[in-house]
Scaffold this active site. Structure first.
Site, mmCIF file in Angstrom:
data_model
loop_
_atom_site.group_PDB
_atom_site.id
_atom_site.type_symbol
_atom_site.label_atom_id
_atom_site.label_comp_id
_atom_site.label_asym_id
_atom_site.label_seq_id
_atom_site.Cartn_x
_atom_site.Cartn_y
_atom_site.Cartn_z
ATOM 1 N N GLY A 20 -23.984 -27.940 11.235
ATOM 2 C CA GLY A 20 -23.579 -27.703 12.619
ATOM 3 C C GLY A 20 -22.075 -27.713 12.805
ATOM 4 N N PHE A 23 -18.636 -24.823 16.125
ATOM 5 C CA PHE A 23 -18.709 -24.843 17.590
ATOM 6 C C PHE A 23 -18.494 -23.422 18.120
ATOM 7 C CE2 PHE A 23 -16.513 -25.415 21.757
ATOM 8 C CZ PHE A 23 -17.583 -25.981 22.440
ATOM 9 N N SER A 28 -25.836 -22.257 14.405
ATOM 10 C CA SER A 28 -25.284 -23.319 13.559
ATOM 11 C C SER A 28 -25.501 -24.683 14.198
ATOM 12 C CB SER A 28 -23.789 -23.067 13.327
ATOM 13 O OG SER A 28 -23.167 -24.188 12.748
ATOM 14 N N ASN A 110 -15.890 -12.577 7.000
ATOM 15 C CA ASN A 110 -14.702 -13.345 7.380
ATOM 16 C C ASN A 110 -13.728 -13.540 6.228
ATOM 17 O OD1 ASN A 110 -17.172 -15.150 8.983
ATOM 18 N ND2 ASN A 110 -15.628 -14.047 10.161
ATOM 19 N N ARG A 138 -13.441 -23.835 7.291
ATOM 20 C CA ARG A 138 -13.203 -22.470 6.831
ATOM 21 C C ARG A 138 -11.718 -22.218 6.535
ATOM 22 N NH1 ARG A 138 -17.110 -17.803 8.193
ATOM 23 N NH2 ARG A 138 -16.503 -17.595 6.004
ATOM 24 N N GLU A 174 -9.909 -13.975 11.831
ATOM 25 C CA GLU A 174 -11.269 -14.174 11.328
ATOM 26 C C GLU A 174 -11.749 -13.007 10.469
ATOM 27 O OE1 GLU A 174 -13.500 -16.979 12.292
ATOM 28 O OE2 GLU A 174 -11.589 -17.910 12.772
ATOM 29 N N HIS A 250 -17.876 -13.944 17.123
ATOM 30 C CA HIS A 250 -17.173 -12.843 16.457
ATOM 31 C C HIS A 250 -17.663 -11.534 17.062
ATOM 32 C CE1 HIS A 250 -16.758 -15.564 12.692
ATOM 33 N NE2 HIS A 250 -15.607 -15.522 13.317
ATOM 34 N N CYS A 371 -22.705 -10.593 8.576
ATOM 35 C CA CYS A 371 -21.849 -11.725 8.191
ATOM 36 C C CYS A 371 -21.718 -11.827 6.682
ATOM 37 C CB CYS A 371 -22.428 -13.042 8.715
ATOM 38 S SG CYS A 371 -22.190 -13.322 10.475
#
Length: 447
Positions: A20, A23, A28, A110, A138, A174, A250, A371
């Site tokens: 998780g 945010f 997630s 990404n 990330r 990103e 995104h 993704c």
């Protein structure tokens, strides 16, 4: 010269778990602390790669990153041998160790922004690794991403690699998840569309209120300069801040493109009509039509689009010239979304076929088909200069499946991240993988 779109999918790493951490990404957050299955996740991704290669697509593999990320743990003050460092981090903060064990590099949309040689003034393919500044877990990816990309795209006559942008919010980047390229043949000039969520140097513009806007206009403009793009074939569009607040973290959660086609939701962009008029005019300047397939809110709500990842799909041009849309199983399970998709392929648009894949392990962590892939448009000469060991074929598919069977667990919980065996298992796996893919020493522990 013939052109190709090559999709480089991220191979899921052995520490894939549900923490998780993201945010603004509702899948997630919702699945935080669930048990994960790294072996299944990796095999689901490999099946998609192989299926697309079997359709005649050019398909590559991007290696996972080393996790837990021991170098960052050392920067944060943990000491001793590597196993001790991981154990200390677990005692201090399981959440911190979880963050630095994330398998998020699997989402290679990404990884970087890529501009093909046809669009760049120096006629080379340009790569800029994304700084992923908005999320700590990330933000540590760019260095390994750059090294992996340089190991695949080595020839300096054809490929240019740029450092990630500065690690500050002003230049939050990103990668390709907020970047589309429209055009005709992949080897010919196109129109690059950069989508941003906010403009830091102009605070008077609207922005999201609930969730962060991860991409800035300043970052997108910097990448366009680095990649030596022509302003007359480049467009900057703001994403609708209201949909960011609905979980569209995104742009590739609300829009996707391929060649002349943009497939997007009615509420995807701010000032949508104005933006599309500019795109249409710039497409006309290169002799191409702009085909907009807009999904109305009364057919598919933003909430349903986010829940099913309808737009986090891939649109692929088949060897026969038609287009296939690749969607996750969740899109088939939603009546409104599935009804729309089946109506769409009867509308006479270039998209005339649907392929469905089960990517549940990735989906539960907030990442769909789009993704998992980085698009790289290459001409024939450039494709021949790519490291051939990363390109999917029958042998590589079999080898990587055997590699996963040998090294991956089929169950992982957060408390397993401190298991010293997991650290050593992962390193043994990565040592073997770099040989399979011909990458050299790209991981910190190999140096």
């Amino acid at each position: 010269m013939k052109g190709y779109e090559v999709n480089f999918d991220g191979l899921v790493g052995p520490t894939h778990h549900y923490a998780g951490l993201s945010f603004g990404n509702e899948a997630s957050t919702k699945n935080c602390n669930n048990l994960s299955n790294p072996k299944l996740a990796a095999k689901q991704g490999l099946l998609k790669m192989k299926a697309l290669a079997d359709m005649g697509m050019k398909q590559g593999v991007l290696a996972p990153h080393e996790r837990p990320h021991v170098p960052m743990l050392r920067r944060l003050g943990f000491t001793g041998d590597d196993i001790s460092v991981v154990a200390q981090a677990m005692r201090y903060s399981p959440e911190l160790l979880s963050s630095l064990s994330s398998a998020s590099p699997m989402w290679t949309a990404n990884a970087a922004t890529v501009s093909p040689s046809a669009d760049s003034q120096d006629e080379r393919v340009h790569f800029t690794a994304a700084n992923l500044n908005n999320k700590f877990h990330r933000s540590i990816e760019a260095e390994t991403t750059s090294q992996v990309l340089q190991a695949i795209f080595k020839n300096e006559r054809h490929f240019v690699h740029h450092e990630a942008l500065p690690q500050v919010a002003l230049f939050g980047d990103e990668g390709a998840a907020n970047h589309n390229r429209l055009g005709g043949d992949y080897a010919k000039r196109g129109v690059q569309v950069f989508v941003y969520g906010q403009q830091h140097l102009n605070n008077g513009l609207p922005g999201p209120k609930r969730y962060p806007a991860r991409q800035t206009r300043e970052a997108s403009e910097a990448i366009a300069r680095l990649h030596r793009l022509d302003e007359s074939h480049t467009v900057f569009v703001q994403q609708n801040p209201d949909v960011i607040d609905q979980g569209v973290f995104h742009n590739d959660v609300i829009a996707v493109s391929n060649q002349q086609v943009s497939f997007h939701h009615q509420h995807a962009f701010l000032n949508q009509d104005q933006a599309f008029a500019e795109i249409r005019q710039k497409m006309a300047s290169i002799g191409e039509d702009f085909i907009s397939i807009e999904v109305p809110e009364n057919r598919v709500t933003v909430d349903d689009a986010v829940a099913t990842y309808l737009f986090n799909s891939q649109i692929l041009t088949r060897p026969d010239g038609g287009m296939t849309i690749v969607v996750p199983e969740e899109s088939r399970q939603n009546a409104a979304v599935w009804s729309y998709l089946n109506d769409m392929i009867q509308m006479g648009t270039p998209i005339d076929a649907i392929q469905v894949y089960d990517l549940r392990e990735s989906m539960r962590n907030g990442g769909g088909p789009a993704c998992l892939r980085l698009r790289v448009a290459l001409n024939e000469t450039e494709l021949n200069a790519v490291n051939p060991k990363v390109l999917m074929n029958d042998q590589l598919f079999m080898t990587l499946n055997q590699w996963v069977d040998k090294h991956y667990r089929d169950r992982l919980a957060q408390e397993d991240l401190a298991d010293p065996h997991l650290l050593m298992e992962s390193r043994m796996a990565f040592d073997e993988l770099t040989k399979i893919l011909g990458l050299g020493s790209v991981y910190p522990f190999q140096k």
